[in-house]
Design a protein around this motif. Structure first.
Motif, PDB file in Angstrom:
ATOM      1  N   THR A  87      15.841   1.874  -6.609  1.00 15.68           N
ATOM      2  CA  THR A  87      15.402   2.723  -5.499  1.00 15.68           C
ATOM      3  C   THR A  87      14.349   3.725  -5.953  1.00 15.68           C
ATOM      4  OG1 THR A  87      17.566   2.515  -4.430  1.00 15.68           O
ATOM      5  CG2 THR A  87      16.169   4.343  -3.731  1.00 15.68           C
ATOM      6  N   ILE A  88      14.575   4.326  -7.115  1.00 12.62           N
ATOM      7  CA  ILE A  88      13.621   5.315  -7.630  1.00 12.62           C
ATOM      8  C   ILE A  88      12.288   4.656  -7.983  1.00 12.62           C
ATOM      9  CG2 ILE A  88      13.140   6.853  -9.580  1.00 12.62           C
ATOM     10  CD1 ILE A  88      16.134   7.572  -9.565  1.00 12.62           C
ATOM     11  N   GLN A  89      12.369   3.496  -8.618  1.00 13.71           N
ATOM     12  CA  GLN A  89      11.142   2.855  -9.078  1.00 13.71           C
ATOM     13  C   GLN A  89      10.386   2.144  -7.966  1.00 13.71           C
ATOM     14  OE1 GLN A  89      10.460   1.669 -12.847  1.00 13.71           O
ATOM     15  NE2 GLN A  89      12.519   1.841 -13.672  1.00 13.71           N
ATOM     16  N   ARG A  90      11.086   1.746  -6.911  1.00 12.32           N
ATOM     17  CA  ARG A  90      10.416   0.993  -5.849  1.00 12.32           C
ATOM     18  C   ARG A  90       9.283   1.782  -5.205  1.00 12.32           C
ATOM     19  NH1 ARG A  90      14.588  -0.724  -2.805  1.00 12.32           N
ATOM     20  NH2 ARG A  90      14.613  -2.840  -3.600  1.00 12.32           N
ATOM     21  N   GLN A  91       9.418   3.104  -5.142  1.00 10.91           N
ATOM     22  CA  GLN A  91       8.365   3.907  -4.519  1.00 10.91           C
ATOM     23  C   GLN A  91       7.074   3.895  -5.330  1.00 10.91           C
ATOM     24  OE1 GLN A  91       9.329   8.199  -4.599  1.00 10.91           O
ATOM     25  NE2 GLN A  91      11.007   7.652  -5.992  1.00 10.91           N
ATOM     26  N   HIS A  92       7.155   3.392  -6.564  1.00 13.65           N
ATOM     27  CA  HIS A  92       5.961   3.298  -7.411  1.00 13.65           C
ATOM     28  C   HIS A  92       5.507   1.849  -7.583  1.00 13.65           C
ATOM     29  CE1 HIS A  92       6.818   7.482  -8.349  1.00 13.65           C
ATOM     30  NE2 HIS A  92       8.040   7.123  -8.700  1.00 13.65           N
ATOM     31  N   PHE A  93       6.087   0.943  -6.800  1.00 11.95           N
ATOM     32  CA  PHE A  93       5.714  -0.474  -6.899  1.00 11.95           C
ATOM     33  C   PHE A  93       4.336  -0.710  -6.276  1.00 11.95           C
ATOM     34  CE2 PHE A  93      10.060  -2.871  -7.152  1.00 11.95           C
ATOM     35  CZ  PHE A  93      10.324  -2.226  -8.344  1.00 11.95           C
ATOM     36  N   PRO A  94       3.682  -1.809  -6.665  1.00 14.08           N
ATOM     37  CA  PRO A  94       2.445  -2.203  -5.980  1.00 14.08           C
ATOM     38  C   PRO A  94       2.719  -2.476  -4.500  1.00 14.08           C
ATOM     39  CG  PRO A  94       2.747  -3.456  -8.008  1.00 14.08           C
ATOM     40  CD  PRO A  94       4.028  -2.718  -7.775  1.00 14.08           C
ATOM     41  N   THR A  95       1.688  -2.375  -3.697  1.00 19.40           N
ATOM     42  CA  THR A  95       1.809  -2.573  -2.258  1.00 19.40           C
ATOM     43  C   THR A  95       1.320  -3.967  -1.871  1.00 19.40           C
ATOM     44  OG1 THR A  95      -0.417  -1.725  -1.892  1.00 19.40           O
ATOM     45  CG2 THR A  95       1.378  -0.116  -1.901  1.00 19.40           C
ATOM     46  N   ASN A  96       1.406  -4.263  -0.577  1.00 21.76           N
ATOM     47  CA  ASN A  96       0.838  -5.517  -0.064  1.00 21.76           C
ATOM     48  C   ASN A  96      -0.656  -5.593  -0.363  1.00 21.76           C
ATOM     49  OD1 ASN A  96       3.234  -6.530   0.960  1.00 21.76           O
ATOM     50  ND2 ASN A  96       2.950  -5.593   2.973  1.00 21.76           N
ATOM     51  N   GLU A  97      -1.322  -4.436  -0.320  1.00 21.51           N
ATOM     52  CA  GLU A  97      -2.754  -4.402  -0.609  1.00 21.51           C
ATOM     53  C   GLU A  97      -3.016  -4.847  -2.051  1.00 21.51           C
ATOM     54  OE1 GLU A  97      -6.546  -1.294  -0.821  1.00 21.51           O
ATOM     55  OE2 GLU A  97      -4.585  -0.580  -0.168  1.00 21.51           O
ATOM     56  N   ASP A  98      -2.144  -4.414  -2.972  1.00 18.29           N
ATOM     57  CA  ASP A  98      -2.291  -4.825  -4.371  1.00 18.29           C
ATOM     58  C   ASP A  98      -2.105  -6.328  -4.523  1.00 18.29           C
ATOM     59  OD1 ASP A  98      -2.722  -2.375  -5.978  1.00 18.29           O
ATOM     60  OD2 ASP A  98      -0.828  -1.761  -5.110  1.00 18.29           O
ATOM     61  N   GLN A  99      -1.075  -6.871  -3.870  1.00 20.30           N
ATOM     62  CA  GLN A  99      -0.814  -8.304  -3.972  1.00 20.30           C
ATOM     63  C   GLN A  99      -1.975  -9.103  -3.379  1.00 20.30           C
ATOM     64  OE1 GLN A  99       3.077  -9.585  -2.700  1.00 20.30           O
ATOM     65  NE2 GLN A  99       2.424 -11.685  -2.371  1.00 20.30           N
ATOM     66  N   THR A 100      -2.464  -8.664  -2.208  1.00 18.30           N
ATOM     67  CA  THR A 100      -3.601  -9.343  -1.583  1.00 18.30           C
ATOM     68  C   THR A 100      -4.852  -9.196  -2.435  1.00 18.30           C
ATOM     69  OG1 THR A 100      -2.667  -8.951   0.615  1.00 18.30           O
ATOM     70  CG2 THR A 100      -5.013  -9.460   0.503  1.00 18.30           C
ATOM     71  N   GLY A 101      -5.052  -8.002  -2.993  1.00 16.27           N
ATOM     72  CA  GLY A 101      -6.224  -7.768  -3.841  1.00 16.27           C
ATOM     73  C   GLY A 101      -6.217  -8.651  -5.074  1.00 16.27           C
TER      74      GLY A 101
END
Length: 546
Positions: free
Chosen positions: A122-136
């Motif tokens: 839960t703590i680390q998820r807020q620092h995960f890459p976003t959909n934009e990162d995956q698409t990029g």
């Protein structure tokens, strides 16, 4: 060992302190340097997950021992229940088990051992890459595929030049790339990657993605590209696997109708085509291949990135030299001249070798990494700084206030170039991301950009010095499409060129680009040197292009 309630607050504080460098950043895909933080994040999650698995295994082992013991006991008791309970100890122990021990077992089974792992996640998820990162990152793979002319199987099997850590793509990976291309209305790449996913499925790879889904995307992508016969072929294959597929049945009829329509139109057009052929002259056979100079800039750029189309004749090459350079007997360089080599003649580009040490490079990276932000470009219409899809990198700016070593490097640049550094911009450090690039651009302000650098009050950018702070396994060249020049990264070196002629006019042949990084991690730093303060160091000339 599981995290206890008493341990969790301290653990959370430690974790949050480790993640401070991540919390302010987005667009992970634009910087390989910052993506390395995610490797450690994932490693920490794996460690936490293993702790959870061990706790669950320990709990299950206790339950198993209890079940095995009771299995043997109840097996004996059920053979002669009255005789078994005739022993007062057995009667007592039955009461005790059912009243107390089964309750304890229930508590054991219901005990939640996932708390530590869930808290960590839960703590680390807020620092995960976003959909934009995956698409990029996905679009970066497609860009690399096009620029370096890689087939899907080469990428999927991980057979890229210079790779140290080979990684293969699954059916799900290929499908995801195809889907992202599809969402972007890019049917060309949709076809390529859905076909690769289908190939791997046909070869027996197990996947949660089924052939029907892949064939559905593939046939539609082919239809959108006008390949009706192939679209029909894959639709028929889809219906063999799923005869009740509603869209497939509709597409089958539609494709067959369109194909029949095409054949009829072709038959009617045939006589007209024959007539046109008769009127054609032999001139059609004299069409020459396009020369490099007539090739669109995008094609030139991609060719140079692949090492093709470099326009250096042997005669011009013979006029390029390497030398020990003291910049007209500069006192600093008299006893220790630097190694200089000519990279190109027009525009004149030189490279300085062994000009920045590994220790300096590591210190610059250390200073820059926490400050890296998505690189921006100046909008030529509004002048506003904004991100752009053709510049995939992150940058930071460093001064002598950050570390005295930066002043030392600035002084070194002044000694090398003979140009004033007081009016130059700060040292810019850049790290490129997945497929990181910067498409063709000018460093100087053109006449149609009268307000370029106006706020600096130091005139136009007269020259550029670019430090290469890493070797790149494949790709990442600096190319000059207009003249067919390519300069390849070499750690510890720097390249230098003038953006302006001595007259102050812009040298349009310096239009350059940073090629996508195919394999590796590219770090550079650059110094943009301005006109003001150079009046006596580089006197003006009346000739416009000198």
């Amino acid at each position: 060992m599981l995290f206890t309630r008493m341990e969790l607050p301290c653990w959370c504080l430690l974790l949050l302190s480790c993640l401070q460098s991540l919390s302010a950043h987005v667009d992970f895909f634009t910087s390989i340097g910052q993506m390395t933080d995610l490797i450690y994040t994932e490693k920490d999650l794996v460690t936490s997950l293993k702790d959870y698995i061990r706790a669950e295994e320990n709990k299950l082992e206790q339950v198993k021992r209890w079940a095995d013991k009771l299995d043997s006991l109840t097996d004996t008791a059920t053979r002669d229940p009255e005789g078994f309970l005739g022993h007062p100890v057995n009667a007592f122990k039955l009461m005790k088990r059912l009243n107390t021990e089964w309750g304890d077992l229930e508590s054991l089974v219901l005990r939640d051992t996932s708390g530590g792992f869930i808290s960590n996640l839960t703590i680390q998820r807020q620092h995960f890459p976003t959909n934009e990162d995956q698409t990029g990152a996905a679009k970066a793979l497609l860009r690399l595929q096009d620029t370096y002319r890689l087939d899907t199987n080469t990428i999927s099997t991980g057979n890229l030049p210079g790779v140290k850590h080979k990684s293969q793509m699954t059916v799900e990976d290929c499908y995801e790339l195809g889907k992202i291309a599809y969402t972007d209305v890019d049917y060309y790449h949709t076809e390529l990657w859905m076909a690769q996913a289908l190939k791997q499925l046909d070869e027996g790879e197990e996947s949660v993605i089924d052939k029907v889904t892949v064939l559905d995307y593939l046939s539609y992508a082919l239809y959108q590209q006008g390949e009706l016969e192939r679209a029909l072929e894959y639709t028929k294959r889809l219906l063999e696997l799923d005869p009740e597929h509603q869209r497939g049945k509709g597409n089958l009829k539609y494709f067959e109708f369109q194909l029949e329509k095409q054949k009829t139109a072709a038959q009617e057009e045939a006589p007209k085509r024959e007539e046109r052929k008769k009127r054609e002259t032999t001139h059609k056979n004299k069409i020459k291949n396009k020369t490099f100079s007539l090739t669109p800039e995008r094609k030139k750029y991609e060719m140079l990135c692949r090492g093709e189309g470099v326009r250096m004749t042997s005669r011009r090459q013979s006029r390029l030299f390497c030398r020990y350079y003291d910049n007209n007997r500069n006192p600093v360089l008299l006893l220790g001249p630097v190694k200089q080599q000519d990279e190109w003649d027009k525009p004149y580009i030189v490279r300085y070798l062994d000009i920045i040490s590994n220790a300096e490079i590591e210190r610059i990276k250390q200073l820059a990494k926490p400050r890296l932000r998505r690189a921006t470009i100046s909008n030529p219409v509004t002048g506003v700084l904004e991100t752009a899809s053709y510049r995939i990198s992150k940058s930071a700016w460093l001064t002598g206030y950050d570390d005295p070593m930066i002043d030392k490097i600035n002084n070194r640049i002044e000694v090398l170039t003979g140009l004033e550094m007081d009016t130059a911009e700060e040292l810019q450090v850049a790290n490129y991301g997945v497929g990181g690039q910067y498409e063709p651009h000018f460093d100087f302000g053109r006449k149609d950009e009268p307000d370029a650098f106006k706020e600096l009050g130091t005139g136009n950018r007269i020259a550029t010095l670019l430090f290469y702070m890493s070797d790149v396994a494949a790709g990442g060249a600096t190319v000059f499409p207009d003249v067919g020049a390519a300069v390849w990264p070499q750690k510890g070196t720097a390249v230098f060129w003038y953006n302006l002629f001595a007259s102050g006019e812009g040298d349009y042949s310096t239009r350059h680009a940073a090629c996508p990084v195919l394999v590796g991690n590219k770090w550079v730093s650059n110094k943009w040197i301005h006109e003001r303060g150079q009046e006596w160091r580089r006197p003006c000339d009346l000739s416009e292009d000198v």
